[in-house]
Scaffold this motif. Structure first.
Motif, PDB file in Angstrom:
ATOM      1  N   LYS A  44       0.857  -1.183   0.000  1.00  0.00           N
ATOM      2  CA  LYS A  44       0.000   0.000   0.000  1.00  0.00           C
ATOM      3  C   LYS A  44       0.892   1.232   0.000  1.00  0.00           C
ATOM      4  O   LYS A  44       1.601   1.502   0.967  1.00  0.00           O
ATOM      5  CB  LYS A  44      -0.909   0.007   1.227  1.00  0.00           C
ATOM      6  CG  LYS A  44      -1.924  -1.104   1.199  1.00  0.00           C
ATOM      7  CD  LYS A  44      -2.831  -1.037   2.395  1.00  0.00           C
ATOM      8  CE  LYS A  44      -3.807  -2.191   2.380  1.00  0.00           C
ATOM      9  NZ  LYS A  44      -4.652  -2.211   3.569  1.00  0.00           N
ATOM     10  N   LEU A  45       0.848   1.977  -1.094  1.00  0.00           N
ATOM     11  CA  LEU A  45       1.739   3.113  -1.293  1.00  0.00           C
ATOM     12  C   LEU A  45       0.998   4.431  -1.148  1.00  0.00           C
ATOM     13  O   LEU A  45      -0.210   4.509  -1.386  1.00  0.00           O
ATOM     14  CB  LEU A  45       2.367   3.043  -2.686  1.00  0.00           C
ATOM     15  CG  LEU A  45       3.116   1.759  -3.036  1.00  0.00           C
ATOM     16  CD1 LEU A  45       3.505   1.769  -4.502  1.00  0.00           C
ATOM     17  CD2 LEU A  45       4.330   1.599  -2.158  1.00  0.00           C
ATOM     18  N   ASN A  46       1.731   5.478  -0.800  1.00  0.00           N
ATOM     19  CA  ASN A  46       1.169   6.823  -0.773  1.00  0.00           C
ATOM     20  C   ASN A  46       0.929   7.346  -2.181  1.00  0.00           C
ATOM     21  O   ASN A  46      -0.041   8.042  -2.437  1.00  0.00           O
ATOM     22  CB  ASN A  46       2.123   7.773  -0.037  1.00  0.00           C
ATOM     23  CG  ASN A  46       2.230   7.463   1.431  1.00  0.00           C
ATOM     24  OD1 ASN A  46       1.231   7.375   2.129  1.00  0.00           O
ATOM     25  ND2 ASN A  46       3.450   7.284   1.905  1.00  0.00           N
ATOM     26  N   PHE A  47       1.837   7.015  -3.097  1.00  0.00           N
ATOM     27  CA  PHE A  47       1.743   7.441  -4.497  1.00  0.00           C
ATOM     28  C   PHE A  47       1.852   6.211  -5.392  1.00  0.00           C
ATOM     29  O   PHE A  47       2.913   5.940  -5.973  1.00  0.00           O
ATOM     30  CB  PHE A  47       2.874   8.423  -4.825  1.00  0.00           C
ATOM     31  CG  PHE A  47       2.905   9.630  -3.949  1.00  0.00           C
ATOM     32  CD1 PHE A  47       2.055  10.691  -4.165  1.00  0.00           C
ATOM     33  CD2 PHE A  47       3.794   9.698  -2.882  1.00  0.00           C
ATOM     34  CE1 PHE A  47       2.083  11.803  -3.337  1.00  0.00           C
ATOM     35  CE2 PHE A  47       3.835  10.806  -2.060  1.00  0.00           C
ATOM     36  CZ  PHE A  47       2.972  11.868  -2.280  1.00  0.00           C
ATOM     37  N   PRO A  48       0.786   5.437  -5.540  1.00  0.00           N
ATOM     38  CA  PRO A  48       0.876   4.181  -6.290  1.00  0.00           C
ATOM     39  C   PRO A  48       1.220   4.360  -7.761  1.00  0.00           C
ATOM     40  O   PRO A  48       1.809   3.475  -8.371  1.00  0.00           O
ATOM     41  CB  PRO A  48      -0.510   3.558  -6.128  1.00  0.00           C
ATOM     42  CG  PRO A  48      -1.399   4.632  -5.636  1.00  0.00           C
ATOM     43  CD  PRO A  48      -0.548   5.666  -4.990  1.00  0.00           C
ATOM     44  N   ASP A  49       0.912   5.501  -8.343  1.00  0.00           N
ATOM     45  CA  ASP A  49       1.187   5.717  -9.761  1.00  0.00           C
ATOM     46  C   ASP A  49       2.614   6.180 -10.024  1.00  0.00           C
ATOM     47  O   ASP A  49       3.043   6.241 -11.166  1.00  0.00           O
ATOM     48  CB  ASP A  49       0.216   6.747 -10.337  1.00  0.00           C
ATOM     49  CG  ASP A  49      -1.224   6.267 -10.262  1.00  0.00           C
ATOM     50  OD1 ASP A  49      -1.433   5.036 -10.215  1.00  0.00           O
ATOM     51  OD2 ASP A  49      -2.133   7.113 -10.234  1.00  0.00           O
ATOM     52  N   GLU A  50       3.349   6.536  -8.967  1.00  0.00           N
ATOM     53  CA  GLU A  50       4.664   7.123  -9.163  1.00  0.00           C
ATOM     54  C   GLU A  50       5.821   6.215  -8.772  1.00  0.00           C
ATOM     55  O   GLU A  50       6.945   6.672  -8.699  1.00  0.00           O
ATOM     56  CB  GLU A  50       4.750   8.440  -8.379  1.00  0.00           C
ATOM     57  CG  GLU A  50       3.761   9.465  -8.879  1.00  0.00           C
ATOM     58  CD  GLU A  50       3.868  10.786  -8.159  1.00  0.00           C
ATOM     59  OE1 GLU A  50       4.947  11.091  -7.621  1.00  0.00           O
ATOM     60  OE2 GLU A  50       2.873  11.511  -8.123  1.00  0.00           O
ATOM     61  N   ILE A  51       5.576   4.952  -8.534  1.00  0.00           N
ATOM     62  CA  ILE A  51       6.672   4.038  -8.183  1.00  0.00           C
ATOM     63  C   ILE A  51       7.245   3.464  -9.465  1.00  0.00           C
ATOM     64  O   ILE A  51       6.507   3.148 -10.395  1.00  0.00           O
ATOM     65  CB  ILE A  51       6.215   2.922  -7.217  1.00  0.00           C
ATOM     66  CG1 ILE A  51       7.406   2.257  -6.534  1.00  0.00           C
ATOM     67  CG2 ILE A  51       5.383   1.886  -7.923  1.00  0.00           C
ATOM     68  CD1 ILE A  51       8.008   3.062  -5.453  1.00  0.00           C
ATOM     69  N   SER A  52       8.564   3.408  -9.528  1.00  0.00           N
ATOM     70  CA  SER A  52       9.195   2.855 -10.736  1.00  0.00           C
ATOM     71  C   SER A  52       9.719   1.466 -10.420  1.00  0.00           C
ATOM     72  O   SER A  52      10.324   1.241  -9.385  1.00  0.00           O
ATOM     73  CB  SER A  52      10.331   3.768 -11.208  1.00  0.00           C
ATOM     74  OG  SER A  52      11.345   3.818 -10.242  1.00  0.00           O
ATOM     75  N   GLY A  53       9.488   0.550 -11.299  1.00  0.00           N
ATOM     76  CA  GLY A  53       9.950  -0.820 -11.114  1.00  0.00           C
ATOM     77  C   GLY A  53      11.419  -0.991 -11.445  1.00  0.00           C
ATOM     78  O   GLY A  53      12.046  -1.944 -11.033  1.00  0.00           O
ATOM     79  N   GLY A  54      12.009  -0.038 -12.190  1.00  0.00           N
ATOM     80  CA  GLY A  54      13.402  -0.150 -12.593  1.00  0.00           C
ATOM     81  C   GLY A  54      14.360   0.108 -11.446  1.00  0.00           C
ATOM     82  O   GLY A  54      14.004   0.652 -10.422  1.00  0.00           O
ATOM     83  N   GLY A  55      15.599  -0.289 -11.627  1.00  0.00           N
ATOM     84  CA  GLY A  55      16.625  -0.050 -10.616  1.00  0.00           C
ATOM     85  C   GLY A  55      16.429  -0.880  -9.369  1.00  0.00           C
ATOM     86  O   GLY A  55      16.647  -0.413  -8.269  1.00  0.00           O
ATOM     87  N   GLY A  56      15.966  -2.124  -9.540  1.00  0.00           N
ATOM     88  CA  GLY A  56      15.686  -2.986  -8.411  1.00  0.00           C
ATOM     89  C   GLY A  56      16.924  -3.300  -7.589  1.00  0.00           C
ATOM     90  O   GLY A  56      18.042  -3.225  -8.081  1.00  0.00           O
ATOM     91  N   LEU A  57      16.697  -3.636  -6.351  1.00  0.00           N
ATOM     92  CA  LEU A  57      17.786  -3.991  -5.457  1.00  0.00           C
ATOM     93  C   LEU A  57      18.000  -5.496  -5.482  1.00  0.00           C
ATOM     94  O   LEU A  57      17.057  -6.259  -5.392  1.00  0.00           O
ATOM     95  CB  LEU A  57      17.456  -3.551  -4.026  1.00  0.00           C
ATOM     96  CG  LEU A  57      17.385  -2.062  -3.747  1.00  0.00           C
ATOM     97  CD1 LEU A  57      16.930  -1.820  -2.320  1.00  0.00           C
ATOM     98  CD2 LEU A  57      18.728  -1.411  -3.973  1.00  0.00           C
TER      99      LEU A  57
END
Length: 150
Positions: A78-91
């Motif tokens: 559950k995110l504060n900004f669900p539309d603004e998370i990027s899947g790239g640059g994963g850890l």
């Protein structure tokens, strides 16, 4: 009469809830007494927390939290900004230190954009501002008063 009493109790509870929301606009953040916003998150299945940093804006702290919760809980978080998370640059390393570092990077970047964007348009450098001295007698523009022919 009893229904009126119940309605006023419900209204008071609603005001308290809305007051708490205005003090804490996003999940995972809080405001320090001196105005800085901080973010932290509890590690899954542990009592310990991961410190995510201190920021000038609530949005930056919330974005840092979103980054951390996404890495900890995955795409269903559950995110504060669900539309603004990027899947790239994963850890690859999901340790607390690597999550803290990535969240702090995101938060610092958003903080810089938020603080510079807010002040950039409204504030000009002092050398740029046109200040008019109202006590000075106006001079004709483009003409030299000593070299005027009549």
């Amino acid at each position: 009469m009893e229904s009126g009493g119940g309605a006023s109790t419900g209204g008071g509870a609603g005001r308290a809830v809305s007051r708490r929301r205005s003090e804490k606009p996003y999940k995972g953040i809080r405001m320090r007494k001196w105005g800085k916003w901080v973010a932290e998150i509890r590690e899954p299945n542990k009592r310990s927390r991961i410190w995510l940093g201190s920021y000038s804006t609530a949005v930056a702290a919330a974005r840092a939290y979103d980054t951390a919760v996404y890495y900890l809980r995955g795409p269903t978080a559950k995110l504060n900004f669900p539309d603004e998370i990027s899947g790239g640059g994963g850890l690859k390393d999901l340790s607390a230190a690597s999550i803290r570092k990535k969240a702090a990077e995101v938060g610092a970047r958003v903080d810089a954009l938020q603080t510079n964007g807010a002040h950039h348009e409204s504030m000009k450098p002092s050398w740029y501002q046109d200040e008019i001295d109202l006590n000075k007698k106006p001079e004709p523009e483009g003409e030299d008063p000593a070299g005027v022919d009549y």
